[in-house]
Design an enzyme around this catalytic site. Structure first.
Site, PDB file in Angstrom:
ATOM      1  N   ALA A  10      26.021  47.869  10.619  1.00 43.86           N
ATOM      2  CA  ALA A  10      25.143  47.416  11.707  1.00 43.86           C
ATOM      3  C   ALA A  10      23.754  47.045  11.221  1.00 43.86           C
ATOM      4  O   ALA A  10      22.989  46.401  11.928  1.00 43.86           O
ATOM      5  CB  ALA A  10      25.043  48.506  12.779  1.00 43.86           C
ATOM      6  N   ARG A  15      16.485  42.524   3.046  1.00 41.60           N
ATOM      7  CA  ARG A  15      16.146  42.045   1.696  1.00 41.60           C
ATOM      8  C   ARG A  15      17.070  40.924   1.199  1.00 41.60           C
ATOM      9  O   ARG A  15      16.797  40.314   0.179  1.00 41.60           O
ATOM     10  CB  ARG A  15      16.138  43.221   0.711  1.00 41.60           C
ATOM     11  CG  ARG A  15      14.864  44.040   0.791  1.00 41.60           C
ATOM     12  CD  ARG A  15      14.952  45.307  -0.020  1.00 41.60           C
ATOM     13  NE  ARG A  15      15.820  46.300   0.626  1.00 41.60           N
ATOM     14  CZ  ARG A  15      16.209  47.436   0.059  1.00 41.60           C
ATOM     15  NH1 ARG A  15      15.838  47.728  -1.169  1.00 41.60           N
ATOM     16  NH2 ARG A  15      16.982  48.277   0.719  1.00 41.60           N
ATOM     17  N   LYS A  22      24.509  40.815   6.387  1.00 40.24           N
ATOM     18  CA  LYS A  22      24.773  41.254   5.020  1.00 40.24           C
ATOM     19  C   LYS A  22      26.263  41.478   4.746  1.00 40.24           C
ATOM     20  O   LYS A  22      26.785  41.060   3.709  1.00 40.24           O
ATOM     21  CB  LYS A  22      23.981  42.539   4.713  1.00 40.24           C
ATOM     22  CG  LYS A  22      24.164  43.011   3.287  1.00 40.24           C
ATOM     23  CD  LYS A  22      23.080  43.958   2.834  1.00 40.24           C
ATOM     24  CE  LYS A  22      23.378  45.376   3.228  1.00 40.24           C
ATOM     25  NZ  LYS A  22      22.450  46.323   2.555  1.00 40.24           N
ATOM     26  N   ASP A 100      28.228  47.861   2.346  1.00 36.85           N
ATOM     27  CA  ASP A 100      27.585  47.091   1.272  1.00 36.85           C
ATOM     28  C   ASP A 100      27.910  47.626  -0.125  1.00 36.85           C
ATOM     29  O   ASP A 100      27.128  47.492  -1.048  1.00 36.85           O
ATOM     30  CB  ASP A 100      26.074  47.031   1.499  1.00 36.85           C
ATOM     31  CG  ASP A 100      25.417  48.398   1.501  1.00 36.85           C
ATOM     32  OD1 ASP A 100      26.132  49.411   1.343  1.00 36.85           O
ATOM     33  OD2 ASP A 100      24.183  48.464   1.663  1.00 36.85           O
ATOM     34  N   GLU A 152      16.450  62.915   1.722  1.00 33.35           N
ATOM     35  CA  GLU A 152      16.043  61.516   1.519  1.00 33.35           C
ATOM     36  C   GLU A 152      14.826  61.449   0.608  1.00 33.35           C
ATOM     37  O   GLU A 152      13.974  62.341   0.640  1.00 33.35           O
ATOM     38  CB  GLU A 152      15.738  60.843   2.863  1.00 33.35           C
ATOM     39  CG  GLU A 152      16.962  60.593   3.704  1.00 33.35           C
ATOM     40  CD  GLU A 152      18.027  59.800   2.958  1.00 33.35           C
ATOM     41  OE1 GLU A 152      17.817  58.608   2.705  1.00 33.35           O
ATOM     42  OE2 GLU A 152      19.069  60.390   2.605  1.00 33.35           O
ATOM     43  N   ASN A 224      21.645  45.340  -1.776  1.00 33.05           N
ATOM     44  CA  ASN A 224      20.512  45.179  -0.865  1.00 33.05           C
ATOM     45  C   ASN A 224      19.883  43.800  -0.983  1.00 33.05           C
ATOM     46  O   ASN A 224      19.254  43.328  -0.042  1.00 33.05           O
ATOM     47  CB  ASN A 224      19.445  46.241  -1.147  1.00 33.05           C
ATOM     48  CG  ASN A 224      19.949  47.625  -0.768  1.00 33.05           C
ATOM     49  OD1 ASN A 224      20.513  47.823   0.302  1.00 33.05           O
ATOM     50  ND2 ASN A 224      19.781  48.575  -1.663  1.00 33.05           N
ATOM     51  N   ARG A 436      46.335 -14.355  -1.409  1.00 34.45           N
ATOM     52  CA  ARG A 436      45.015 -14.678  -1.923  1.00 34.45           C
ATOM     53  C   ARG A 436      44.966 -16.195  -2.051  1.00 34.45           C
ATOM     54  O   ARG A 436      46.017 -16.868  -2.027  1.00 34.45           O
ATOM     55  CB  ARG A 436      44.772 -14.039  -3.284  1.00 34.45           C
ATOM     56  CG  ARG A 436      45.731 -14.542  -4.348  1.00 34.45           C
ATOM     57  CD  ARG A 436      45.543 -13.866  -5.694  1.00 34.45           C
ATOM     58  NE  ARG A 436      46.401 -14.516  -6.672  1.00 34.45           N
ATOM     59  CZ  ARG A 436      47.088 -13.886  -7.602  1.00 34.45           C
ATOM     60  NH1 ARG A 436      47.047 -12.570  -7.683  1.00 34.45           N
ATOM     61  NH2 ARG A 436      47.821 -14.558  -8.449  1.00 34.45           N
TER      62      ARG A 436
HETATM   63  C1  UD1 Z   1      21.406  55.847   2.843  1.00 33.05           C
HETATM   64  C2  UD1 Z   1      21.413  57.373   2.717  1.00 33.05           C
HETATM   65  C3  UD1 Z   1      20.891  57.779   1.337  1.00 33.05           C
HETATM   66  C4  UD1 Z   1      21.701  57.103   0.253  1.00 33.05           C
HETATM   67  C5  UD1 Z   1      21.685  55.613   0.463  1.00 33.05           C
HETATM   68  C6  UD1 Z   1      22.626  54.930  -0.513  1.00 33.05           C
HETATM   69  C7  UD1 Z   1      20.974  58.209   4.960  1.00 33.05           C
HETATM   70  C8  UD1 Z   1      19.992  58.822   5.869  1.00 33.05           C
HETATM   71  N1  UD1 Z   1      20.586  57.958   3.741  1.00 33.05           N
HETATM   72  O1  UD1 Z   1      20.051  55.436   2.846  1.00 33.05           O
HETATM   73  O2  UD1 Z   1      20.968  59.193   1.197  1.00 33.05           O
HETATM   74  O3  UD1 Z   1      21.162  57.449  -1.012  1.00 33.05           O
HETATM   75  O4  UD1 Z   1      22.152  55.266   1.773  1.00 33.05           O
HETATM   76  O5  UD1 Z   1      22.521  53.534  -0.392  1.00 33.05           O
HETATM   77  O6  UD1 Z   1      22.090  57.966   5.368  1.00 33.05           O
HETATM   78  N2  UD1 Z   1      23.481  51.418   9.058  1.00 33.05           N
HETATM   79  C9  UD1 Z   1      23.946  51.211  10.323  1.00 33.05           C
HETATM   80  N3  UD1 Z   1      23.155  51.557  11.368  1.00 33.05           N
HETATM   81  C10 UD1 Z   1      21.922  52.081  11.200  1.00 33.05           C
HETATM   82  C11 UD1 Z   1      21.456  52.284   9.897  1.00 33.05           C
HETATM   83  C12 UD1 Z   1      22.260  51.948   8.830  1.00 33.05           C
HETATM   84  O7  UD1 Z   1      25.059  50.731  10.516  1.00 33.05           O
HETATM   85  O8  UD1 Z   1      21.272  52.381  12.204  1.00 33.05           O
HETATM   86  C13 UD1 Z   1      24.345  51.042   7.933  1.00 33.05           C
HETATM   87  C14 UD1 Z   1      23.790  49.913   7.115  1.00 33.05           C
HETATM   88  O9  UD1 Z   1      24.271  48.660   7.580  1.00 33.05           O
HETATM   89  C15 UD1 Z   1      24.299  50.210   5.727  1.00 33.05           C
HETATM   90  C16 UD1 Z   1      24.441  51.735   5.714  1.00 33.05           C
HETATM   91  O10 UD1 Z   1      24.447  52.139   7.064  1.00 33.05           O
HETATM   92  O11 UD1 Z   1      25.573  49.640   5.500  1.00 33.05           O
HETATM   93  C17 UD1 Z   1      23.330  52.422   4.940  1.00 33.05           C
HETATM   94  O12 UD1 Z   1      22.112  52.155   5.595  1.00 33.05           O
HETATM   95  P1  UD1 Z   1      20.753  52.017   4.814  1.00 33.05           P
HETATM   96  O13 UD1 Z   1      19.675  51.711   5.762  1.00 33.05           O
HETATM   97  O14 UD1 Z   1      20.925  51.106   3.678  1.00 33.05           O
HETATM   98  O15 UD1 Z   1      20.560  53.504   4.305  1.00 33.05           O
HETATM   99  P2  UD1 Z   1      19.537  53.962   3.209  1.00 33.05           P
HETATM  100  O16 UD1 Z   1      18.205  54.119   3.840  1.00 33.05           O
HETATM  101  O17 UD1 Z   1      19.631  53.109   2.036  1.00 33.05           O
HETATM  102 CA    CA Z   2      21.049  51.157   1.326  1.00 37.17          CA
END
Ligand code: UD1
Ligand code: CA
Length: 457
Positions: A10, A15, A22, A100, A152, A224, A436
């Site tokens: 979602a 980036r 994505k 991803d 985190e 990302n 022709r």
């Molecule tokens: C998350 C992890 C972190 C880990 C990292 C690895 C948490 C709180 N943290 O952080 O510990 O090291 O991934 O990449 O989970 N997504 C949704 N809905 C949302 C938010 C995110 O569907 O509301 C999905 C994104 O599309 C993505 C995945 O969840 O596919 C990870 O979200 P992202 O925001 O990248 O998490 P990070 O902050 O990187």
């Molecule tokens: Ca991530």
């Protein structure tokens, strides 16, 4: 015990700097989310994909292969799983993965799930040792080596930031525990989000054991930005090429050969550098693909040779020779042993076995028989400005150089057309058509008009 899979897709993926969500960016012809679905297929053939940003596009692209849960606003990974709550089995396990991570292997996911379904852990986290762990959640371990929690980066203490074992964002949970603990998540953190990682800490505090499975850092690569996209695609390309080589395909330079997922290639086929074999390409055995072809959704028969050509939704028979610089557009069917030479364009054209179209020719909307010869510079004139019309050329016909065949028209079996003819009427079998002007020579004409041209000489 039933195990389900939830894929989080979602997020916006800011980036990537793209209008495309994505999860739909492709790697080797397959959307990022599909790679994860493929890895999870052995566990759950119809995973639930949590969609939000660009959800219509994501749902359309994955239609029929996934179920969907909508997360209206993106308030964190925990919140995303809440949106898919109905998919969490009461008695059973659930794998949660981010969309991803296209390098994730099916073996890894199966081993992760076994930690819960076989070994009795309440949850398993997939972790990796990162060169540079900045930005990732860090894995806290207890004395036994079990997971004590995940913190985190932005919420971590300086000492915790020294930890290089990171959370990959792939887990397996016992369904009943995940269901009940989701209600206890708060957004009391630096980002004000519901963190899925907090479920781990809550489980541990409730006295449950959480394990970790460590995978290789490249498998944990999360995409990302576009640099990571290219890096992951290169790794997938290597895997695909290696699989073909193990099956007996000769790839001269794997680093310069671009084969999409799902393409099939027969044994002893030789692939020179600069070939792009896109989704739906089916290449026979003993084929030679000289440099510079793009072959998309097309079938190429055994022993064919193709060079510097583009094939889109086309078929090439056994032993045919194509190119250099041929363009086979949708609906082109080239028979066995045909020769389609340089600067020849085919569209919606069926060409019988052994027929030659050696150079500089456009064949559109046509049916050509077997062993016919189409001379240099022939144009199948198929379009009158409003409609397309068909041309039929019989077996063994000989179309002279620079003939225009103005459709609809039929040239009978074995018939000839004289070079330079514009054929507008049907030609009977075995006839010669000449269409022709007859040549006239004006003797002495140049001398008589000499004064006129003197200044040019
Ligand atoms: C998350 C992890 C972190 C880990 C990292 C690895 C948490 C709180 N943290 O952080 O510990 O090291 O991934 O990449 O989970 N997504 C949704 N809905 C949302 C938010 C995110 O569907 O509301 C999905 C994104 O599309 C993505 C995945 O969840 O596919 C990870 O979200 P992202 O925001 O990248 O998490 P990070 O902050 O990187
Ligand atoms: Ca991530």
């Amino acid at each position: 015990m039933q195990t389900r899979v939830i894929i989080l897709a979602a997020g916006e993926g800011k980036r990537m700097r793209s209008a495309i969500p994505k999860a739909l960016h492709t790697l080797c012809g397959r959307a990022m989310a599909e790679w994860v679905m493929e890895a999870a297929r052995g566990i759950d053939a119809h995973p639930v994909v949590v969609v939000g940003h660009g959800r219509d596009a994501v749902m359309a692209a994955l239609d029929g292969r996934a179920r969907f849960a909508v997360q209206e606003s993106q308030r964190g990974t925990g919140h995303a799983v809440m949106a898919a709550r109905d998919a969490i089995p009461e008695s059973g396990a659930v794998v949660v993965a981010a969309a991803d991570m296209p390098l994730l292997g099916s073996d890894t996911l199966e081993a992760l799930a076994a930690g819960v379904t076989r070994d009795g852990f309440a949850a398993m986290a997939l972790t990796a040792i990162a060169e540079d762990p900045a930005g990732y959640g860090r894995v806290l371990r207890d004395d036994r080596g079990d997971v004590a929690g995940i913190v985190e980066h932005r919420d971590a203490t300086p000492a915790q930031r020294e930890i290089r074992e990171i959370n990959t964002s792939v887990y397996c949970f016992r369904g009943d525990l995940l269901r009940s603990l989701l209600d206890r998540l708060t957004c009391d953190n630096d980002q004000g989000e519901y963190y899925l990682t907090d479920v781990i800490g809550l489980m541990v505090r409730a006295g449950h054991r959480v394990g970790a499975l460590r995978c290789a850092p490249d498998e944990a690569l999360g995409i990302n930005d576009r640099a990571q996209l290219a890096q992951a695609e290169a790794a997938l390309r290597r895997r695909i090429n290696e699989a073909h080589m193990r099956e007996g395909v000769r790839i001269i330079d794997p680093a310069a050969t671009y084969i999409d997922a799902g393409v099939t290639i027969g044994g002893d086929t030789v692939v020179y550098p600069g070939n792009v074999l896109e989704s739906g390409a089916r290449i026979g055995s003993g084929v030679t693909l000289y440099p510079g072809n793009r072959i998309s959704a097309s079938r190429v028969g055994d022993g064919a040779t193709i060079q510097s050509s583009v094939l889109v939704e086309a078929e090439v028979g056994n032993g045919a020779t194509i190119g250099p610089f041929a363009y086979l557009r949708p609906g082109s069917k080239v028979g066995a042993g045909c020769r389609i030479g340089d600067f020849v364009e085919l569209k919606n054209a069926v060409i019988g076995d052994g027929t030659k179209v050696p150079h500089l020719t456009y064949v559109g909307d046509a049916q050509i028989g077997e062993r016919a010869n189409i001379g240099c510079g022939v144009v199948f004139v198929n379009y009158d400005g409003h409609k397309k019309h068909r041309t039929t050329v019989g077996d063994g016909a000989f179309i002279g150089c620079n003939t225009n065949l103005v459709a609809p028209v039929t040239v009978g079996r074995g018939a000839y057309t004289a070079a330079g003819s514009t054929i507008t009427e049907d030609v009977p079998e075995d006839a010669l058509a000449i269409a022709r002007c007859r040549q006239t020579n004006k003797d002495g004409w140049v001398r008589k008009h000499a004064s006129r041209y003197e200044e040019d000489i």
